[in-house]
Design a protein around this motif. Structure first.
Motif, PDB file in Angstrom:
ATOM      1  N   ASP A 344      45.340  37.870  36.736  1.00  0.00           N
ATOM      2  CA  ASP A 344      44.277  38.878  36.772  1.00  0.00           C
ATOM      3  C   ASP A 344      43.196  38.533  37.793  1.00  0.00           C
ATOM      4  O   ASP A 344      42.561  39.417  38.360  1.00  0.00           O
ATOM      5  N   THR A 345      42.941  37.259  38.000  1.00  0.00           N
ATOM      6  CA  THR A 345      41.899  36.694  38.876  1.00  0.00           C
ATOM      7  C   THR A 345      40.489  36.795  38.296  1.00  0.00           C
ATOM      8  O   THR A 345      39.585  36.122  38.772  1.00  0.00           O
ATOM      9  N   LYS A 346      40.269  37.621  37.296  1.00  0.00           N
ATOM     10  CA  LYS A 346      38.963  37.674  36.639  1.00  0.00           C
ATOM     11  C   LYS A 346      39.098  37.053  35.254  1.00  0.00           C
ATOM     12  O   LYS A 346      40.186  36.999  34.680  1.00  0.00           O
ATOM     13  N   LEU A 347      37.973  36.596  34.710  1.00  0.00           N
ATOM     14  CA  LEU A 347      37.963  36.028  33.369  1.00  0.00           C
ATOM     15  C   LEU A 347      37.177  36.920  32.418  1.00  0.00           C
ATOM     16  O   LEU A 347      36.252  37.640  32.824  1.00  0.00           O
ATOM     17  N   ILE A 348      37.567  36.846  31.163  1.00  0.00           N
ATOM     18  CA  ILE A 348      36.819  37.499  30.090  1.00  0.00           C
ATOM     19  C   ILE A 348      36.011  36.403  29.408  1.00  0.00           C
ATOM     20  O   ILE A 348      36.572  35.467  28.834  1.00  0.00           O
ATOM     21  N   ILE A 349      34.691  36.503  29.500  1.00  0.00           N
ATOM     22  CA  ILE A 349      33.792  35.421  29.095  1.00  0.00           C
ATOM     23  C   ILE A 349      32.817  35.925  28.046  1.00  0.00           C
ATOM     24  O   ILE A 349      32.261  37.016  28.170  1.00  0.00           O
ATOM     25  N   GLN A 368      24.513  38.061  35.447  1.00  0.00           N
ATOM     26  CA  GLN A 368      24.539  38.909  36.636  1.00  0.00           C
ATOM     27  C   GLN A 368      25.406  38.289  37.724  1.00  0.00           C
ATOM     28  O   GLN A 368      26.213  38.978  38.363  1.00  0.00           O
ATOM     29  N   THR A 369      25.274  36.977  37.915  1.00  0.00           N
ATOM     30  CA  THR A 369      26.094  36.290  38.915  1.00  0.00           C
ATOM     31  C   THR A 369      27.574  36.373  38.556  1.00  0.00           C
ATOM     32  O   THR A 369      28.427  36.655  39.418  1.00  0.00           O
ATOM     33  N   ASN A 373      30.763  38.399  40.497  1.00  0.00           N
ATOM     34  CA  ASN A 373      32.000  37.727  40.898  1.00  0.00           C
ATOM     35  C   ASN A 373      33.237  38.341  40.247  1.00  0.00           C
ATOM     36  O   ASN A 373      34.344  37.797  40.377  1.00  0.00           O
ATOM     37  N   GLY A 374      33.059  39.450  39.530  1.00  0.00           N
ATOM     38  CA  GLY A 374      34.191  40.195  38.989  1.00  0.00           C
ATOM     39  C   GLY A 374      34.581  39.872  37.569  1.00  0.00           C
ATOM     40  O   GLY A 374      35.556  40.421  37.049  1.00  0.00           O
ATOM     41  N   HIS A 375      33.847  38.995  36.893  1.00  0.00           N
ATOM     42  CA  HIS A 375      34.192  38.630  35.525  1.00  0.00           C
ATOM     43  C   HIS A 375      33.572  39.597  34.522  1.00  0.00           C
ATOM     44  O   HIS A 375      32.537  40.208  34.793  1.00  0.00           O
ATOM     45  N   GLU A 376      34.237  39.714  33.374  1.00  0.00           N
ATOM     46  CA  GLU A 376      33.682  40.506  32.272  1.00  0.00           C
ATOM     47  C   GLU A 376      32.929  39.561  31.339  1.00  0.00           C
ATOM     48  O   GLU A 376      33.484  38.543  30.908  1.00  0.00           O
ATOM     49  N   VAL A 377      31.672  39.909  31.021  1.00  0.00           N
ATOM     50  CA  VAL A 377      30.842  38.997  30.238  1.00  0.00           C
ATOM     51  C   VAL A 377      30.191  39.738  29.079  1.00  0.00           C
ATOM     52  O   VAL A 377      29.664  40.844  29.255  1.00  0.00           O
ATOM     53  N   VAL A 378      30.252  39.116  27.904  1.00  0.00           N
ATOM     54  CA  VAL A 378      29.562  39.616  26.716  1.00  0.00           C
ATOM     55  C   VAL A 378      28.632  38.512  26.226  1.00  0.00           C
ATOM     56  O   VAL A 378      29.022  37.343  26.158  1.00  0.00           O
ATOM     57  N   TRP A 379      27.402  38.884  25.858  1.00  0.00           N
ATOM     58  CA  TRP A 379      26.400  37.922  25.400  1.00  0.00           C
ATOM     59  C   TRP A 379      26.017  38.257  23.959  1.00  0.00           C
ATOM     60  O   TRP A 379      25.675  39.400  23.649  1.00  0.00           O
ATOM     61  N   VAL A 380      26.114  37.283  23.080  1.00  0.00           N
ATOM     62  CA  VAL A 380      25.791  37.485  21.668  1.00  0.00           C
ATOM     63  C   VAL A 380      24.907  36.335  21.191  1.00  0.00           C
ATOM     64  O   VAL A 380      24.797  35.299  21.844  1.00  0.00           O
ATOM     65  N   CYS A 485      29.407  25.105  33.973  1.00  0.00           N
ATOM     66  CA  CYS A 485      30.125  26.323  33.573  1.00  0.00           C
ATOM     67  C   CYS A 485      30.863  26.931  34.760  1.00  0.00           C
ATOM     68  O   CYS A 485      32.032  27.334  34.651  1.00  0.00           O
ATOM     69  N   GLU A 486      30.189  27.001  35.897  1.00  0.00           N
ATOM     70  CA  GLU A 486      30.805  27.601  37.086  1.00  0.00           C
ATOM     71  C   GLU A 486      31.966  26.760  37.597  1.00  0.00           C
ATOM     72  O   GLU A 486      32.977  27.306  38.060  1.00  0.00           O
ATOM     73  N   MET A 487      31.838  25.441  37.506  1.00  0.00           N
ATOM     74  CA  MET A 487      32.946  24.575  37.924  1.00  0.00           C
ATOM     75  C   MET A 487      34.177  24.815  37.057  1.00  0.00           C
ATOM     76  O   MET A 487      35.310  24.869  37.553  1.00  0.00           O
ATOM     77  N   PHE A 488      33.979  24.968  35.752  1.00  0.00           N
ATOM     78  CA  PHE A 488      35.104  25.235  34.858  1.00  0.00           C
ATOM     79  C   PHE A 488      35.734  26.582  35.180  1.00  0.00           C
ATOM     80  O   PHE A 488      36.966  26.715  35.256  1.00  0.00           O
ATOM     81  N   ILE A 489      34.903  27.585  35.395  1.00  0.00           N
ATOM     82  CA  ILE A 489      35.403  28.927  35.723  1.00  0.00           C
ATOM     83  C   ILE A 489      36.203  28.897  37.021  1.00  0.00           C
ATOM     84  O   ILE A 489      37.294  29.471  37.115  1.00  0.00           O
TER      85      ILE A 489
END
Length: 562
Positions: A344-349, A368-369, A373-380, A485-489
């Motif tokens: 997929d090249t994008k991550l669901i985070i 936002q960053t 970069n194309g990732h899907e992000v949910v914050w809870v 976090c970015e290094m892991f991603i």
């Protein structure tokens, strides 16, 4: 009105039936399910496919195209596969089968298409693939001779493809009974050599009585009638189950499994089930050898060299021994999600933080960053509300996250500010500053049942001068946190195999309380500067007691007056 973007499509080229068995399509169903969770359409293409497998694909909701006038792996096969890829618009073509050799790979990897190849037993000496996936035990770090120098390899059990039903069931809550009373027998979807019948006859020869035996019979098995007769005459309580779709409940039911040495092994490993295996094909030998090395299963031998008497003797001795069982974390339920993420090249985070945490304003910028970069992000603010993700980051989150919640995510990660296992616990960076440290180690680790005990993936340092106040310290801590976090991603999913267990003697910091900000009026400011600079002026201000009264002392940086 703007038209909706078309779904991505991945083409899966796999066969089932005859000597090929059903394992290739079954594990591709797992990948297709993981792709569907990412809103990516999977289309199956086959030259050979048993009707029972076509029915299974239909029930799963996947389109299946049957190639005609071709032999598996020949030029016509490759030509029609490419023609379908162009028609359907797929970016990736996934090949699962040992007939997809180097010439075939070169034929289908035409401009506009990438090729991923499932590999188990070195069926090619040389490869021409953008991605090679070997899901097998003991293959971690394996290197391939790949003509495509930019090609990647995902190797080891972190990439084992298990279907989504294996995510819906919890780990076994208690160990299987031993000696076993309930035995599950499964020899694959076809079992043309009747290994199932051999095992049933072996159980009859043993001295064991009144076992409960459930036997799974695949839709392509030509021996069903004979198995029904053997079950009816058995001294045990034997039940035949045909075309089973709910395997997890059977693994939960069983005390032990007797299976073929193929990819089914990864299913019972998921549940830590003791098992004995029969090698029914040459390509299963590496899996069985790895299981023996890990002491994870009993090998009964290879079909054709095994008889009822020998198998019965081994089983009877096995039942007297301590059970051999593969236990987690050898296999989890997220291998298909990891491979799908690569395609997929994008991550669901997902990100979980405490509602009143100081890091929250910075998380907004971080999201936002990631989104750019194309990732899907949910914050809870409640980890249990996070949707299933590739990664759940716990950032300034102060609650234990249960195993059931963590199981929804391929990885649940924590950033901790100490040189683990030293400095587990609360506010480690603050405690180290109070100890006079200006180099604060930072770790990115997997969340576990106990605080700060999981495997560590990455380390870095937060570097301080020694004069920063709380807001500046937090800025440095935030920068180091997001850097990890970015290094892991950026390294996902290959990095998921690099977790290192913690070593050494652990230590633990206590939770900081308001009283920990108390100053001693008899000591100088210089002596207590670290205590002053880590105090939060709003929530936990520094204070001192004098003449029966309590006074707050706040510190701020300012320009020196002239």
């Amino acid at each position: 009105m703007t038209a909706a973007s078309p779904k991505k499509t991945v083409l899966i080229r796999a066969d089932a039936g005859g000597l090929l068995g059903s394992g290739h399509i079954m594990r591709m169903i797992a990948l297709a399910q993981a792709l569907r969770q990412r809103d990516i359409k999977a289309v199956f293409i086959s030259v050979l496919c048993h009707p029972s497998m076509r029915e299974r694909l239909q029930k799963e909701g996947f389109r299946h195209v049957l190639i005609e006038d071709a032999e598996v792996g020949d030029t016509r096969d490759a030509q029609q596969t490419i023609a379908l890829a162009k028609e359907l618009g797929g970016e990736w073509i996934v090949l699962d089968g040992y007939h997809f050799d180097l010439p075939y790979q070169k034929q289908v990897r035409t401009p506009g298409f990438k090729v991923a190849v499932m590999e188990d037993n070195d069926h090619c000496e040389e490869w021409y693939a953008d991605l090679i996936v070997n899901q097998n035990l003991g293959t971690e770090g394996k290197v391939y001779q790949n003509t495509l120098t930019e090609g990647k390899a995902l190797t080891g059990c972190h990439f084992t493809l298990l279907r989504e039903e294996f995510q819906a069931y919890p780990e076994r809550e208690k160990a299987p009974a031993w000696p076993p009373k309930r035995i599950l027998v499964t020899m694959g979807g076809v079992d043309s050599d009747d290994a199932t019948g051999l095992i049933l006859r072996s159980l009859e020869v043993t001295e064991l009585t009144n076992l409960e035996v459930k036997v799974i019979v695949g839709g392509g098995n030509p021996n069903e009638a004979g198995l029904q007769k053997a079950a009816a005459k058995s001294k045990h309580r034997v039940e035949l189950l045909v075309n089973v779709t709910d395997m997890p409940s059977l693994y939960q039911w069983a005390d032990a499994a007797i299976t073929a040495g193929g990819s089914t092994c990864y299913e019972w490993m998921r549940y830590g089930l003791p098992a004995a295996v029969v090698t029914i094909a040459n390509n299963q030998e590496p899996i069985v050898e790895a299981l023996i090395q890990k002491e994870a299963a009993l090998s009964l031998g290879k079909i054709g060299h095994l008889n009822e008497t020998a198998a019965a003797k081994q089983l009877q001795e096995w039942f007297k021994e301590a059970p051999r069982a593969a236990t987690n974390p050898l296999v989890d339920a997220h291998g298909a999600r990891r491979v799908a993420a690569y395609l997929d090249t994008k991550l669901i985070i997902s990100i979980a933080s405490a509602k009143d945490s100081w890091i929250n304003p910075s998380i907004k910028k971080f999201i936002q960053t990631l989104s750019e970069n194309g990732h899907e992000v949910v914050w809870v603010h409640n980890a249990s509300e996070a949707p299933p993700s590739d990664i759940l980051f716990l950032l300034s989150y102060w609650k234990i996250v249960s195993a059931a919640v963590r199981a929804k995510h391929a990885h649940t990660l924590v950033v901790h500010g100490s040189d683990l296992p030293r400095g587990r616990g609360w506010s480690p960076a603050t405690w180290q500053i109070l100890e006079g440290c200006n180099r604060i180690p930072m770790c990115l680790l997997e969340a576990a049942d106990a605080f700060d005990t999981g495997d560590i993936y990455l380390r870095t340092q937060m570097k301080l001068r020694g004069d920063e106040l709380i807001d500046e310290i937090r800025e440095e801590q935030t920068a180091a946190t997001f850097r990890l976090c970015e290094m892991f991603i950026d390294q996902y999913p290959a990095i998921t195999t690099r977790g290192i267990p913690q070593e050494g003697s652990p230590s633990e910091y206590p939770r900081r309380r308001p009283k920990d900000s108390e100053l001693d009026p008899e000591q100088s400011i210089a002596e207590q500067f670290n205590r002053l600079r880590v105090a939060d002026n709003e929530t936990y201000p520094a204070f001192f007691k004098h003449n029966g009264h309590c006074y707050t002392l706040k510190i701020e940086r300012m320009e020196a007056p002239e």
